[in-house]
Design a protein around this motif. Structure first.
Motif, PDB file in Angstrom:
ATOM      1  N   GLU A 126       1.555  -0.933  -0.215  1.00 59.47           N
ATOM      2  CA  GLU A 126       0.177   0.148  -0.407  1.00 59.47           C
ATOM      3  C   GLU A 126       1.143   1.262   0.184  1.00 59.47           C
ATOM      4  OE1 GLU A 126      -2.950   0.143  -0.225  1.00 59.47           O
ATOM      5  OE2 GLU A 126      -3.598  -1.699  -0.324  1.00 59.47           O
ATOM      6  N   LEU A 127      -0.050   2.556  -0.721  1.00 55.90           N
ATOM      7  CA  LEU A 127       1.453   3.389  -0.183  1.00 55.90           C
ATOM      8  C   LEU A 127       1.591   3.819   1.423  1.00 55.90           C
ATOM      9  CD1 LEU A 127      -1.176   6.025  -3.003  1.00 55.90           C
ATOM     10  CD2 LEU A 127       1.159   4.834  -2.957  1.00 55.90           C
ATOM     11  N   ASN A 128       2.767   4.742   0.737  1.00 57.21           N
ATOM     12  CA  ASN A 128       3.393   5.120   2.180  1.00 57.21           C
ATOM     13  C   ASN A 128       3.067   6.745   1.668  1.00 57.21           C
ATOM     14  OD1 ASN A 128       4.906   6.281   4.617  1.00 57.21           O
ATOM     15  ND2 ASN A 128       6.335   5.389   4.038  1.00 57.21           N
ATOM     16  N   THR A 129       2.140   6.997   2.411  1.00 58.44           N
ATOM     17  CA  THR A 129       1.473   8.645   1.836  1.00 58.44           C
ATOM     18  C   THR A 129       2.286   9.333   2.369  1.00 58.44           C
ATOM     19  OG1 THR A 129      -0.183   8.745   3.778  1.00 58.44           O
ATOM     20  CG2 THR A 129      -0.597   8.091   0.889  1.00 58.44           C
ATOM     21  N   ASP A 130       2.896   9.132   3.789  1.00 57.55           N
ATOM     22  CA  ASP A 130       3.464  10.079   4.581  1.00 57.55           C
ATOM     23  C   ASP A 130       4.990  10.723   4.056  1.00 57.55           C
ATOM     24  OD1 ASP A 130       1.452  11.165   6.383  1.00 57.55           O
ATOM     25  OD2 ASP A 130       1.764   9.688   7.370  1.00 57.55           O
ATOM     26  N   GLY A 131       5.629   9.786   3.341  1.00 53.61           N
ATOM     27  CA  GLY A 131       6.941   9.312   2.684  1.00 53.61           C
ATOM     28  C   GLY A 131       6.601   9.731   1.600  1.00 53.61           C
ATOM     29  N   LEU A 132       6.160   9.274   1.183  1.00 55.22           N
ATOM     30  CA  LEU A 132       5.913  10.176  -0.456  1.00 55.22           C
ATOM     31  C   LEU A 132       5.587  11.684  -0.673  1.00 55.22           C
ATOM     32  CD1 LEU A 132       3.323   7.506  -2.180  1.00 55.22           C
ATOM     33  CD2 LEU A 132       6.055   8.445  -3.284  1.00 55.22           C
ATOM     34  N   LEU A 133       5.095  12.589   0.594  1.00 52.17           N
ATOM     35  CA  LEU A 133       4.710  13.843   0.347  1.00 52.17           C
ATOM     36  C   LEU A 133       6.323  14.207   1.138  1.00 52.17           C
ATOM     37  CD1 LEU A 133       1.115  13.870   1.731  1.00 52.17           C
ATOM     38  CD2 LEU A 133       2.037  14.741  -0.344  1.00 52.17           C
ATOM     39  N   ALA A 134       6.783  13.136   2.453  1.00 53.13           N
ATOM     40  CA  ALA A 134       8.154  14.071   3.021  1.00 53.13           C
ATOM     41  C   ALA A 134       8.977  14.136   1.532  1.00 53.13           C
ATOM     42  CB  ALA A 134       8.160  13.231   3.969  1.00 53.13           C
ATOM     43  N   ALA A 135       8.894  12.955   0.944  1.00 55.87           N
ATOM     44  CA  ALA A 135       9.848  12.821  -0.464  1.00 55.87           C
ATOM     45  C   ALA A 135       9.798  14.186  -1.020  1.00 55.87           C
ATOM     46  CB  ALA A 135      10.759  11.994  -1.042  1.00 55.87           C
ATOM     47  N   CYS A 136       9.073  14.940  -1.198  1.00 51.38           N
ATOM     48  CA  CYS A 136       9.155  16.386  -1.933  1.00 51.38           C
ATOM     49  C   CYS A 136       8.799  17.430  -1.598  1.00 51.38           C
ATOM     50  CB  CYS A 136       7.478  16.019  -2.701  1.00 51.38           C
ATOM     51  SG  CYS A 136       6.412  14.718  -3.434  1.00 51.38           S
ATOM     52  N   ASP A 137       9.812  18.058  -2.515  1.00 48.29           N
ATOM     53  CA  ASP A 137      10.731  19.540  -1.892  1.00 48.29           C
ATOM     54  C   ASP A 137       9.916  20.781  -2.897  1.00 48.29           C
ATOM     55  OD1 ASP A 137      12.349  19.151  -4.421  1.00 48.29           O
ATOM     56  OD2 ASP A 137      14.097  18.524  -2.849  1.00 48.29           O
ATOM     57  N   GLU A 138      10.644  21.455  -3.384  1.00 46.20           N
ATOM     58  CA  GLU A 138       9.982  22.881  -4.016  1.00 46.20           C
ATOM     59  C   GLU A 138      10.587  22.734  -5.588  1.00 46.20           C
ATOM     60  OE1 GLU A 138      14.088  23.812  -2.467  1.00 46.20           O
ATOM     61  OE2 GLU A 138      12.640  23.127  -2.080  1.00 46.20           O
TER      62      GLU A 138
END
Length: 345
Positions: A126-138
């Motif tokens: 399943e998706l690790n949504t917190d991890g995916l969003l945390a991996a993003c930057d500007e």
């Protein structure tokens, strides 16, 4: 979502698209002397419609969307590559992707010199949504999700996908190559409410036409226009367009194929679970099964000797000891299961 102009590369924003003869005149005429074509060998002497209007009209009617929301590419790989070229500045921007997933996201990134930040799925795929969003930057421009996912076979939770679409400021690419085999509905009906969403589908799987190399991307008309501006002028040849039009008239037949494959998938899973060297058959919403076995390479090599080819996915994240088996015809599946029953454990 950031405004589209803020996400696009500056050279793409300023690009003056190539204008072909078929851009300047699209109507009917008695004599065409505008494109330096050979006048003989009709209709193949003529350049194909660069925007595949007739094919898009058929797809739009079938999918219940507007033709302006459709981009057609040489397989799904073309729109994947174009998204990198439109939004990702080489050596500067990055994309975020789930892991494991379809390998072409990484290949397209490498070709375009763009960093890929991979975030592992959970143990249940399943998706690790917190991890995916945390991996993003500007500098994160694209976020890739595949549902049903390849090679795991499962659909990803709708609520998790919606959170990513809502909270990520860039473009979310949702690859639905296998959606026709899934009980879940496509996200196509949600395009209007999610202007940062790009949905990929294909004629290669349920439609049984991998050989014609025709992929579909669906998005807001403004985003589709960007892809159309940067594609090569005649990216879909006339033979592919003709075959697609023929195939789209046979949607009922395609649905029968899907139903047959789903029955065969159930049969195949039942047989595999009876083999004592099979540890697990993962749930699948696609036309394949991910199977964990005692000796993946041994089983793979054995089947190769029997002239039966499957895929060893042992080197893929979270898939140690796993084989991916495509569901075939009744006869093909019978040959496979007979061979597996004779495997020297």
């Amino acid at each position: 979502m950031k405004p589209l102009n803020q996400l696009l590369r500056s050279n793409i924003k300023n690009l003056k698209p190539y204008s072909s003869a078929r851009d300047e005149y699209t109507g009917e005429a008695a004599v065409f002397l505008d494109a330096n074509e050979n006048p003989y060998n009709q209709p193949y002497n003529r350049y194909p419609d660069p925007y595949q209007r007739k094919v898009k009209e058929k797809i739009a009617a079938l999918k219940g969307i507007d033709a302006a929301q459709i981009f057609l590419g040489n397989g799904s790989d073309e729109p994947i590559d174009l998204l990198f070229r439109a939004f990702c500045e080489p050596g500067v921007d990055n994309v975020v992707s789930i892991d494991p997933t379809y390998g072409m996201y990484q290949v397209a990134a490498d070709i375009n010199n763009v960093e890929v930040r991979k975030v592992l799925l959970t143990e249940d795929f399943e998706l690790n949504t917190d991890g995916l969003l945390a991996a993003c930057d500007e500098h994160t421009k694209l976020l890739f999700i595949c549902s049903p996912n390849n090679p795991t076979g499962n659909c990803l939770a709708e609520a998790d996908i919606q959170r990513l679409v809502s909270e990520f400021e860039g473009i979310v690419v949702l690859d639905e190559a296998y959606i026709d085999f899934a009980p879940e509905k496509s996200w196509l009906s949600k395009l209007g409410a999610n202007p940062n969403l790009v949905i990929l589908q294909t004629f290669s799987k349920a439609w049984g036409m991998a050989g014609i190399r025709l992929g579909m991307a669906f998005a807001a008309p403004e985003l589709i226009k960007v892809l159309s501006n940067i594609k090569y002028p005649y990216n879909i040849n006339i033979l592919t367009q003709e075959k697609a039009l023929e195939l789209l008239e046979r949607a009922d037949e395609k649905q029968k194929w899907v139903e047959l494959l789903l029955k065969e998938r159930t049969y195949l899973k039942e047989v595999l679970l009876q083999l004592n060297y099979v540890q697990k058959v993962y749930p699948s919403d696609a036309n394949y099964l991910l199977v964990r076995v005692d000796d993946a390479r041994g089983v793979y090599d054995y089947l190769v000797q029997k002239q039966i080819i499957i895929r060893d996915r042992s080197s893929v994240a979270l898939c140690a000891g796993c084989l991916r088996i495509t569901v075939g015809t009744t006869e093909e599946n019978k040959q496979l299961t007979e061979a597996l029953n004779m495997y020297p454990k």
